[in-house]
Design a protein around this motif. Structure first.
Motif, mmCIF file in Angstrom:
data_model
loop_
_atom_site.group_PDB
_atom_site.id
_atom_site.type_symbol
_atom_site.label_atom_id
_atom_site.label_comp_id
_atom_site.label_asym_id
_atom_site.label_seq_id
_atom_site.Cartn_x
_atom_site.Cartn_y
_atom_site.Cartn_z
ATOM 1 N N TRP A 23 -3.283 -3.605 5.839
ATOM 2 C CA TRP A 23 -2.193 -4.508 6.284
ATOM 3 C C TRP A 23 -1.276 -4.586 4.985
ATOM 4 N N GLU A 24 -1.769 -4.304 3.904
ATOM 5 C CA GLU A 24 -0.748 -4.260 2.655
ATOM 6 C C GLU A 24 -0.134 -2.829 2.497
ATOM 7 N N HIS A 25 -0.825 -2.002 3.092
ATOM 8 C CA HIS A 25 0.036 -0.564 2.907
ATOM 9 C C HIS A 25 0.961 -0.442 3.811
ATOM 10 N N ALA A 26 0.885 -1.213 5.174
ATOM 11 C CA ALA A 26 1.842 -1.297 6.131
ATOM 12 C C ALA A 26 2.723 -2.489 5.772
ATOM 13 N N GLU A 27 2.645 -3.472 5.037
ATOM 14 C CA GLU A 27 3.300 -4.379 4.406
ATOM 15 C C GLU A 27 3.493 -5.325 5.640
ATOM 16 N N GLY A 28 2.511 -5.718 6.558
ATOM 17 C CA GLY A 28 2.547 -6.427 7.686
ATOM 18 C C GLY A 28 3.785 -5.948 8.809
ATOM 19 N N ARG A 29 3.809 -4.687 8.813
ATOM 20 C CA ARG A 29 4.894 -4.365 9.732
ATOM 21 C C ARG A 29 4.401 -2.992 10.462
ATOM 22 N N CYS A 30 5.104 -2.718 11.580
ATOM 23 C CA CYS A 30 4.601 -1.530 12.210
ATOM 24 C C CYS A 30 4.735 -0.256 11.350
ATOM 25 N N GLU A 31 4.060 0.775 11.289
ATOM 26 C CA GLU A 31 4.267 1.858 10.195
ATOM 27 C C GLU A 31 5.091 2.819 10.766
ATOM 28 N N ILE A 32 5.962 2.670 12.084
ATOM 29 C CA ILE A 32 6.507 3.506 12.641
ATOM 30 C C ILE A 32 8.123 2.950 12.929
ATOM 31 N N CYS A 33 8.367 1.899 13.309
ATOM 32 C CA CYS A 33 9.635 1.025 13.621
ATOM 33 C C CYS A 33 9.829 0.145 12.423
ATOM 34 N N ARG A 34 8.770 -0.141 11.886
ATOM 35 C CA ARG A 34 9.009 -1.146 10.651
ATOM 36 C C ARG A 34 9.262 -2.596 11.075
ATOM 37 N N LYS A 35 8.915 -2.742 12.349
ATOM 38 C CA LYS A 35 9.093 -4.351 12.713
ATOM 39 C C LYS A 35 8.064 -5.228 12.153
ATOM 40 N N PRO A 36 8.506 -6.352 11.703
ATOM 41 C CA PRO A 36 7.247 -7.115 11.230
ATOM 42 C C PRO A 36 6.329 -7.467 12.054
ATOM 43 N N ALA A 88 1.061 12.052 9.178
ATOM 44 C CA ALA A 88 0.712 12.779 7.806
ATOM 45 C C ALA A 88 0.371 12.034 6.914
ATOM 46 N N ASP A 89 0.619 10.666 7.050
ATOM 47 C CA ASP A 89 0.217 9.777 5.926
ATOM 48 C C ASP A 89 -0.888 8.860 6.503
ATOM 49 N N ALA A 90 -1.954 9.453 7.345
ATOM 50 C CA ALA A 90 -2.778 8.670 7.840
ATOM 51 C C ALA A 90 -3.594 7.915 6.903
ATOM 52 N N TRP A 91 -4.025 6.713 7.124
ATOM 53 C CA TRP A 91 -5.230 6.017 6.395
ATOM 54 C C TRP A 91 -6.454 6.810 6.082
ATOM 55 N N PHE A 92 -7.167 7.234 7.087
ATOM 56 C CA PHE A 92 -8.450 8.033 6.901
ATOM 57 C C PHE A 92 -8.267 9.355 6.021
ATOM 58 N N VAL A 93 -7.004 9.543 6.085
ATOM 59 C CA VAL A 93 -6.937 11.069 5.211
ATOM 60 C C VAL A 93 -6.807 10.640 3.859
ATOM 61 N N ARG A 94 -5.837 9.579 3.668
ATOM 62 C CA ARG A 94 -5.859 9.053 2.176
ATOM 63 C C ARG A 94 -6.990 8.798 1.496
ATOM 64 N N VAL A 95 -7.859 7.927 2.367
ATOM 65 C CA VAL A 95 -9.226 7.745 1.824
ATOM 66 C C VAL A 95 -10.257 8.699 1.604
ATOM 67 N N LEU A 96 -10.205 9.899 2.513
ATOM 68 C CA LEU A 96 -10.879 10.988 2.333
ATOM 69 C C LEU A 96 -10.355 11.783 0.929
ATOM 70 N N ARG A 97 -8.998 11.988 0.883
ATOM 71 C CA ARG A 97 -8.508 12.499 -0.303
ATOM 72 C C ARG A 97 -8.915 11.730 -1.464
ATOM 73 N N ALA A 98 -9.030 10.447 -1.624
ATOM 74 C CA ALA A 98 -9.294 9.742 -2.953
ATOM 75 C C ALA A 98 -10.974 9.989 -3.081
ATOM 76 N N ARG A 99 -11.601 9.944 -2.252
ATOM 77 C CA ARG A 99 -13.141 10.171 -2.017
ATOM 78 C C ARG A 99 -13.510 11.512 -2.714
ATOM 79 N N HIS A 100 -12.758 12.597 -2.145
ATOM 80 C CA HIS A 100 -12.962 13.737 -2.663
ATOM 81 C C HIS A 100 -12.689 14.142 -4.132
ATOM 82 N N ALA A 101 -11.615 13.424 -4.369
ATOM 83 C CA ALA A 101 -11.126 13.285 -5.860
ATOM 84 C C ALA A 101 -11.989 12.695 -6.869
#
Length: 121
Positions: A23-36, A88-101
């Motif tokens: 929710w925080e990453h999306a700022e309460g908006r659709c992550e594509i069209c950015r509508k609240p 390209a900025d999928a949440w699960f990919v970000r999480v996996l990258r962080a855990r790998h690091a």
């Protein structure tokens, strides 16, 4: 926390903390069209996941229209630059990258500690 009204995130094996992070990453908006969320057709956002990997592969939060768009994008039937950037900025990919690091760092610390013990023995 009206965005927790249904707690649909449990279906995707997300904790409340994970959902808050989304929710925080999306700022309460659709992550594509950015509508609240309140201005979307359904008045809320939906959890989107990469179907080829299963429910655990959560990409982010979308309005119903952009969620429908992703079905066509995923099948290669539509091309949308905003949807491609979102994928390209999928949440699960970000999480996996962080855990790998974190895992790499932990292994390095362990190797250094083992080497120091061996040198001191």
């Amino acid at each position: 926390m009206t965005h927790h009204a249904t707690c649909q995130h449990e279906r995707y094996r997300l904790t409340c903390g994970d959902f808050e992070e989304l929710w925080e990453h999306a700022e309460g908006r659709c992550e594509i069209c950015r509508k609240p969320a309140a201005e979307t057709p359904d008045g809320r956002l939906f959890i989107d996941h990469a179907q080829q990997y299963g429910f655990f592969a959560v990409r982010g939060l979308l309005c119903s229209q952009c969620n429908s768009l992703m079905r066509y994008v995923d099948r290669g039937e539509k091309d949308d630059h905003r949807a491609t950037a979102y994928q390209a900025d999928a949440w699960f990919v970000r999480v996996l990258r962080a855990r790998h690091a974190e895992n790499v760092s932990a292994r390095r610390r362990l190797r250094r500690a083992t080497a120091a013990e061996s040198a001191g023995a």
